[in-house]
Design a protein around this motif. Structure first.
Motif, PDB file in Angstrom:
ATOM      1  N   SER A  12       0.832  -1.222   0.000  1.00  0.00           N
ATOM      2  CA  SER A  12       0.000   0.000   0.000  1.00  0.00           C
ATOM      3  C   SER A  12       0.858   1.261   0.000  1.00  0.00           C
ATOM      4  CB  SER A  12      -0.929   0.013   1.221  1.00  0.00           C
ATOM      5  OG  SER A  12      -0.140   0.146   2.395  1.00  0.00           O
ATOM      6  N   GLY A  16       1.548   0.852  -5.102  1.00  0.00           N
ATOM      7  CA  GLY A  16       0.349   0.012  -4.961  1.00  0.00           C
ATOM      8  C   GLY A  16      -0.922   0.835  -4.994  1.00  0.00           C
ATOM      9  N   HIS A  47      10.498  15.189   5.691  1.00  0.00           N
ATOM     10  CA  HIS A  47       9.910  16.127   4.726  1.00  0.00           C
ATOM     11  C   HIS A  47       9.985  15.511   3.345  1.00  0.00           C
ATOM     12  CE1 HIS A  47       9.851  19.367   7.612  1.00  0.00           C
ATOM     13  NE2 HIS A  47      11.087  19.047   7.939  1.00  0.00           N
ATOM     14  N   GLY A 110       5.638  -4.242  -3.410  1.00  0.00           N
ATOM     15  CA  GLY A 110       6.042  -4.373  -2.007  1.00  0.00           C
ATOM     16  C   GLY A 110       7.277  -3.578  -1.618  1.00  0.00           C
ATOM     17  N   VAL A 209       8.525  -9.545   1.847  1.00  0.00           N
ATOM     18  CA  VAL A 209       8.953 -10.906   1.549  1.00  0.00           C
ATOM     19  C   VAL A 209       9.696 -10.782   0.219  1.00  0.00           C
ATOM     20  CG1 VAL A 209       8.120 -13.225   0.950  1.00  0.00           C
ATOM     21  CG2 VAL A 209       6.885 -11.881   2.655  1.00  0.00           C
ATOM     22  N   ALA A 252       7.512   9.812  -6.920  1.00  0.00           N
ATOM     23  CA  ALA A 252       6.939  10.125  -8.231  1.00  0.00           C
ATOM     24  C   ALA A 252       7.123   8.954  -9.200  1.00  0.00           C
ATOM     25  CB  ALA A 252       7.575  11.393  -8.789  1.00  0.00           C
TER      26      ALA A 252
HETATM   27  C1  LIG Z   1      14.168   8.018   5.023  1.00  0.00           C
HETATM   28  C2  LIG Z   1      13.597   8.059   3.625  1.00  0.00           C
HETATM   29  C3  LIG Z   1      13.268   9.263   3.065  1.00  0.00           C
HETATM   30  C4  LIG Z   1      12.744   9.337   1.773  1.00  0.00           C
HETATM   31  N1  LIG Z   1      12.430  10.548   1.254  1.00  0.00           N
HETATM   32  C5  LIG Z   1      11.922  10.637   0.004  1.00  0.00           C
HETATM   33  C6  LIG Z   1      11.594  11.906  -0.554  1.00  0.00           C
HETATM   34  O1  LIG Z   1      11.761  12.956   0.081  1.00  0.00           O
HETATM   35  N2  LIG Z   1      11.090  11.925  -1.822  1.00  0.00           N
HETATM   36  C7  LIG Z   1      10.898  10.797  -2.567  1.00  0.00           C
HETATM   37  O2  LIG Z   1      10.428  10.884  -3.703  1.00  0.00           O
HETATM   38  N3  LIG Z   1      11.200   9.575  -2.054  1.00  0.00           N
HETATM   39  C8  LIG Z   1      11.711   9.452  -0.793  1.00  0.00           C
HETATM   40  N4  LIG Z   1      12.030   8.227  -0.287  1.00  0.00           N
HETATM   41  C9  LIG Z   1      11.822   7.018  -1.120  1.00  0.00           C
HETATM   42  C10 LIG Z   1      10.351   6.552  -1.098  1.00  0.00           C
HETATM   43  O3  LIG Z   1       9.992   6.295   0.252  1.00  0.00           O
HETATM   44  C11 LIG Z   1      10.166   5.297  -1.949  1.00  0.00           C
HETATM   45  O4  LIG Z   1      10.699   5.481  -3.237  1.00  0.00           O
HETATM   46  C12 LIG Z   1       8.682   4.923  -2.064  1.00  0.00           C
HETATM   47  O5  LIG Z   1       8.088   4.765  -0.784  1.00  0.00           O
HETATM   48  C13 LIG Z   1       8.512   3.633  -2.863  1.00  0.00           C
HETATM   49  O6  LIG Z   1       7.167   3.317  -2.941  1.00  0.00           O
HETATM   50  P1  LIG Z   1       6.673   1.802  -3.211  1.00  0.00           P
HETATM   51  O7  LIG Z   1       5.203   1.879  -3.316  1.00  0.00           O
HETATM   52  O8  LIG Z   1       7.441   1.217  -4.337  1.00  0.00           O
HETATM   53  O9  LIG Z   1       7.109   0.960  -1.930  1.00  0.00           O
HETATM   54  P2  LIG Z   1       6.929   1.197  -0.380  1.00  0.00           P
HETATM   55  O10 LIG Z   1       6.671   2.622  -0.066  1.00  0.00           O
HETATM   56  O11 LIG Z   1       8.105   0.527   0.236  1.00  0.00           O
HETATM   57  O12 LIG Z   1       5.598   0.421  -0.020  1.00  0.00           O
HETATM   58  C14 LIG Z   1       5.528  -0.974  -0.055  1.00  0.00           C
HETATM   59  C15 LIG Z   1       4.564  -1.449   1.019  1.00  0.00           C
HETATM   60  O13 LIG Z   1       4.296  -2.840   0.801  1.00  0.00           O
HETATM   61  C16 LIG Z   1       4.394  -3.534   2.026  1.00  0.00           C
HETATM   62  N5  LIG Z   1       4.756  -4.937   1.731  1.00  0.00           N
HETATM   63  C17 LIG Z   1       5.945  -5.397   1.291  1.00  0.00           C
HETATM   64  N6  LIG Z   1       5.899  -6.715   1.100  1.00  0.00           N
HETATM   65  C18 LIG Z   1       4.643  -7.097   1.447  1.00  0.00           C
HETATM   66  C19 LIG Z   1       3.990  -8.352   1.491  1.00  0.00           C
HETATM   67  N7  LIG Z   1       4.630  -9.489   1.135  1.00  0.00           N
HETATM   68  N8  LIG Z   1       2.709  -8.398   1.888  1.00  0.00           N
HETATM   69  C20 LIG Z   1       2.053  -7.270   2.250  1.00  0.00           C
HETATM   70  N9  LIG Z   1       2.629  -6.036   2.238  1.00  0.00           N
HETATM   71  C21 LIG Z   1       3.916  -5.961   1.836  1.00  0.00           C
HETATM   72  C22 LIG Z   1       5.484  -2.783   2.776  1.00  0.00           C
HETATM   73  O14 LIG Z   1       5.419  -3.027   4.170  1.00  0.00           O
HETATM   74  C23 LIG Z   1       5.136  -1.335   2.443  1.00  0.00           C
HETATM   75  O15 LIG Z   1       4.154  -0.822   3.298  1.00  0.00           O
HETATM   76  C24 LIG Z   1      12.548   8.132   1.010  1.00  0.00           C
HETATM   77  C25 LIG Z   1      12.860   6.903   1.601  1.00  0.00           C
HETATM   78  C26 LIG Z   1      13.389   6.861   2.883  1.00  0.00           C
HETATM   79  C27 LIG Z   1      13.732   5.513   3.483  1.00  0.00           C
END
Ligand SMILES: Cc1cc2nc3c(=O)[nH]c(=O)nc-3n(C[C@H](O)[C@H](O)[C@H](O)COP(=O)(O)OP(=O)(O)OC[C@H]3O[C@@H](n4cnc5c(N)ncnc54)[C@H](O)[C@@H]3O)c2cc1C
Length: 276
Positions: A12, A16, A47, A110, A209, A252
């Protein structure tokens, strides 16, 4: 649940949620399976100032806004860890703890899985190592077990295991750096930073995972899922988006990939329906 969802989306985070919104705008049903939304690494950002429309928001504010948008769109949200995705010939099965959901397509969103398995983890999986308290907890009633809690919901899972009568030795994220699981035909001990704990089971709760253990045979490269420009994986009907596909690790980019994966999954489901 007997319903077959058009899309089952794992995660989420921004990717997602974007896939789910895209699906709902195309009139498709969408189920998001996710561990605690606060497990998204984005919640650690103090931020975020590079995502349009959210000037100087905290990461947590962004995640909360995304998740409530997904729910308002009519996407269903189920809290839990997806443990396995199975291709059942035309329909995919997703195991979430002891529950099982069915979807016509799957979007893997994920995020990054940083952790490598601990020594002994793969060897003893199903022989003392477990990722699911509700599935396996009863097998360890009145037995001594270790819980390695690395996700936001881990304390809750450990409390459940205690409640059903397990003797729990709890290791939170800061308690030890190195673990090793040992035994003979089953788990006999956990070694944490050199200290040996005799236990019959080790429950490990991570937020994610690894893609390869979620869907054996999934093509990966350096831990990232290999996709083409339509966010298709090597499994027809399975798409991936966001950090799980590799850099740039940015909100983004995750939202954009989630949108493409959502569109591709909708097209896949529509084409499959025409074949019938
Ligand atoms: C400290 C920090 C600061 C950041 N600052 C910025 C910023 O300022 N600007 C920016 O653009 N990006 C920033 N990022 C990067 C950004 O957080 C990620 O690029 C973004 O969250 C990726 O989104 P996602 O949906 O791919 O994955 P995620 O945000 O990682 O979401 C995946 C979700 O799926 C869940 N999940 C995983 N596996 C499973 C499973 N098997 N079953 C059920 N649920 C599962 C996870 O627990 C998580 O909640 C930062 C990251 C960090 C660590």
């Amino acid at each position: 649940m007997d319903e077959i969802f058009d899309l089952i989306i794992i995660g989420s985070g921004p990717a997602g949620v974007s896939a789910a919104l895209t699906a709902r705008h195309r009139g498709k049903t969408a189920l998001i399976v996710t561990t605690a939304p606060e497990d998204s690494p984005l919640c650690k950002a103090e931020h975020v100032d590079n995502y349009p429309g959210f000037h100087n928001a905290t990461g947590r504010e962004l995640v909360d806004a995304f998740v409530s948008h997904a729910e308002a769109s009519g996407a269903k949200l189920v809290r839990g860890r997806a443990l396995a995705v199975a291709d059942m010939g035309g329909v995919f099965g997703v195991s979430v703890g002891s529950d099982f959901f069915q979807g016509r397509s799957v979007v893997l969103a994920g995020g990054l899985t940083r952790a490598k398995p601990y020594p002994g983890e793969d060897t003893f999986l199903g022989r003392g190592v477990s990722y699911c308290a509700t599935c396996d907890g009863m097998l360890y009633r009145k037995k001594r077990i270790a819980v390695i809690g690395l996700s936001a919901d881990a304390p809750e899972e450990a409390a459940f295991l205690r409640q059903i009568g397990c003797e729990v030795e709890y290791f939170d994220a800061g308690r030890a750096k190195k673990y090793e699981i040992s035994g003979g035909s089953r788990v006999e001990s956990l070694t944490a930073d050199g200290q040996v704990y005799p236990v019959e089971g080790v429950f490990i709760f991570r937020s994610g995972v690894s893609p390869a253990s979620l869907l054996p045979g999934l093509e990966t490269d350096g831990g990232h899922i290999v996709v083409n420009r339509d966010m298709e994986t090597n499994f027809p009907g399975v798409f991936a988006a966001g950090d799980v596909t590799g850099a740039p690790y940015q909100v983004a980019a995750a939202v954009g990939e989630g949108n493409i994966a959502g569109l591709s999954a909708c097209k896949y489901v529509e084409n499959k329906a025409k074949e019938k």
